[in-house]
Design a protein around this motif. Structure first.
Motif, mmCIF file in Angstrom:
data_model
loop_
_atom_site.group_PDB
_atom_site.id
_atom_site.type_symbol
_atom_site.label_atom_id
_atom_site.label_comp_id
_atom_site.label_asym_id
_atom_site.label_seq_id
_atom_site.Cartn_x
_atom_site.Cartn_y
_atom_site.Cartn_z
ATOM 1 N N UNK A 95 -4.052 83.937 40.734
ATOM 2 C CA UNK A 95 -2.654 83.709 40.345
ATOM 3 C C UNK A 95 -1.760 84.180 41.480
ATOM 4 N N UNK A 96 -0.557 83.652 41.530
ATOM 5 C CA UNK A 96 0.468 84.182 42.418
ATOM 6 C C UNK A 96 1.019 85.464 41.801
ATOM 7 N N UNK A 97 1.628 86.292 42.639
ATOM 8 C CA UNK A 97 2.247 87.527 42.154
ATOM 9 C C UNK A 97 3.766 87.431 42.101
ATOM 10 N N UNK A 98 4.296 86.226 42.261
ATOM 11 C CA UNK A 98 5.743 86.056 42.345
ATOM 12 C C UNK A 98 6.397 85.726 41.008
ATOM 13 N N UNK A 99 5.661 85.893 39.916
ATOM 14 C CA UNK A 99 6.136 85.656 38.545
ATOM 15 C C UNK A 99 6.401 84.185 38.246
ATOM 16 N N UNK A 100 5.912 83.276 39.088
ATOM 17 C CA UNK A 100 6.051 81.851 38.796
ATOM 18 C C UNK A 100 4.899 81.327 37.947
ATOM 19 N N UNK A 101 3.855 82.131 37.781
ATOM 20 C CA UNK A 101 2.697 81.732 36.989
ATOM 21 C C UNK A 101 2.669 82.549 35.702
ATOM 22 N N UNK A 102 2.312 81.901 34.607
ATOM 23 C CA UNK A 102 2.241 82.562 33.310
ATOM 24 C C UNK A 102 0.795 82.965 33.034
ATOM 25 N N UNK A 103 0.501 84.264 32.924
ATOM 26 C CA UNK A 103 -0.866 84.697 32.650
ATOM 27 C C UNK A 103 -1.466 84.084 31.380
ATOM 28 N N UNK A 104 -0.634 83.667 30.441
ATOM 29 C CA UNK A 104 -1.160 83.035 29.222
ATOM 30 C C UNK A 104 -1.850 81.706 29.521
ATOM 31 N N UNK A 105 -1.517 81.090 30.659
ATOM 32 C CA UNK A 105 -2.164 79.839 31.042
ATOM 33 C C UNK A 105 -3.639 80.026 31.401
ATOM 34 N N UNK A 106 -4.035 81.248 31.721
ATOM 35 C CA UNK A 106 -5.432 81.494 32.071
ATOM 36 C C UNK A 106 -6.373 81.143 30.927
ATOM 37 N N UNK A 107 -5.949 81.370 29.691
ATOM 38 C CA UNK A 107 -6.799 81.047 28.541
ATOM 39 C C UNK A 107 -7.112 79.550 28.502
ATOM 40 N N UNK A 108 -6.118 78.731 28.738
ATOM 41 C CA UNK A 108 -6.313 77.278 28.751
ATOM 42 C C UNK A 108 -7.278 76.902 29.872
ATOM 43 N N UNK A 109 -7.089 77.483 31.049
ATOM 44 C CA UNK A 109 -7.947 77.150 32.181
ATOM 45 C C UNK A 109 -9.384 77.608 31.950
ATOM 46 N N UNK A 110 -9.572 78.789 31.382
ATOM 47 C CA UNK A 110 -10.923 79.266 31.094
ATOM 48 C C UNK A 110 -11.600 78.342 30.091
ATOM 49 N N UNK A 111 -10.861 77.885 29.096
ATOM 50 C CA UNK A 111 -11.405 76.938 28.122
ATOM 51 C C UNK A 111 -11.822 75.646 28.817
ATOM 52 N N UNK A 112 -11.031 75.169 29.750
ATOM 53 C CA UNK A 112 -11.329 73.928 30.478
ATOM 54 C C UNK A 112 -12.504 74.076 31.433
ATOM 55 N N UNK A 113 -12.892 75.301 31.719
ATOM 56 C CA UNK A 113 -14.000 75.559 32.624
ATOM 57 C C UNK A 113 -15.339 75.157 32.016
#
Length: 177
Positions: A95-113
């Motif tokens: 993830x970026x550290x500039x607050x442009x990314x929402x950590x909640x999106x990681x759940x969706x991406x992990x599911x898509x993995x």
């Protein structure tokens, strides 16, 4: 190195001292729902604003936080390379550290993995200058036309997830993925 964690999150940091505490709060809230065992690796890419000190303060009370630090700015690719080499998780997220990314999106991406080697996200709304957005649009268009690669934004690290891949080639200079 033994892989003993389910998830490693790699966060490149360059002069993000103000963003680190709210980013950590957001991540700490979602990590329990992502995996049983996690680590968050902040890779300080030669920051001059005290970013490393902020991470160290957070890490005193949080064993999931790790800090890697470059003495001088080496670039995003070098920061990711160092993070990948240090990661202990079976799944690695960036993830970026500039607050442009929402950590909640990681759940969706992990599911898509599931059934894939990687899941790649991109920012729908970018808070970058118009020059950076235009350059990215042109660069991604050329890359897609030449390679046939359907990835929308190859330079966006705002939410990417991989199954464990250890043999990442060394990155130098401005090379990206």
């Amino acid at each position: 190195m033994t892989i003993d964690l389910a998830l490693s999150v790699i966060l490149p940091v360059h002069n993000e001292a103000e963003n680190i505490p709210p980013l950590w709060e957001e991540l700490a809230e979602v990590l329990p729902g992502l995996a049983d065992s996690t680590e968050v690796i902040f890779v300080d890419d030669g920051s001059t604003d005290g970013s490393a000190d902020v991470v160290r303060r957070l890490a005193r009370n949080e064993p999931r936080i790790r800090l890697l630090r470059f003495e001088a700015n080496a670039g995003l690719s070098a920061a990711f390379y160092a993070g990948f080499q240090a990661a202990r998780g079976r799944i690695i997220a960036t993830m970026d550290s500039d607050l442009q990314s929402d950590p909640r999106d990681l759940q969706v991406l992990i599911t898509r993995l599931e059934g894939a080697d990687a899941a790649v996200g991109w920012r729908l709304i970018r808070h970058d200058s118009w020059v950076k957005r235009a350059s990215s649009w042109v660069g991604n268009g050329v890359r897609r036309a030449v390679t046939g690669d359907p990835v929308r934004d190859s330079a966006c690290c705002g939410g990417n997830v991989w199954e464990r891949c250890r043999r990442t080639p060394a990155c130098t200079g401005s090379f990206r993925r």
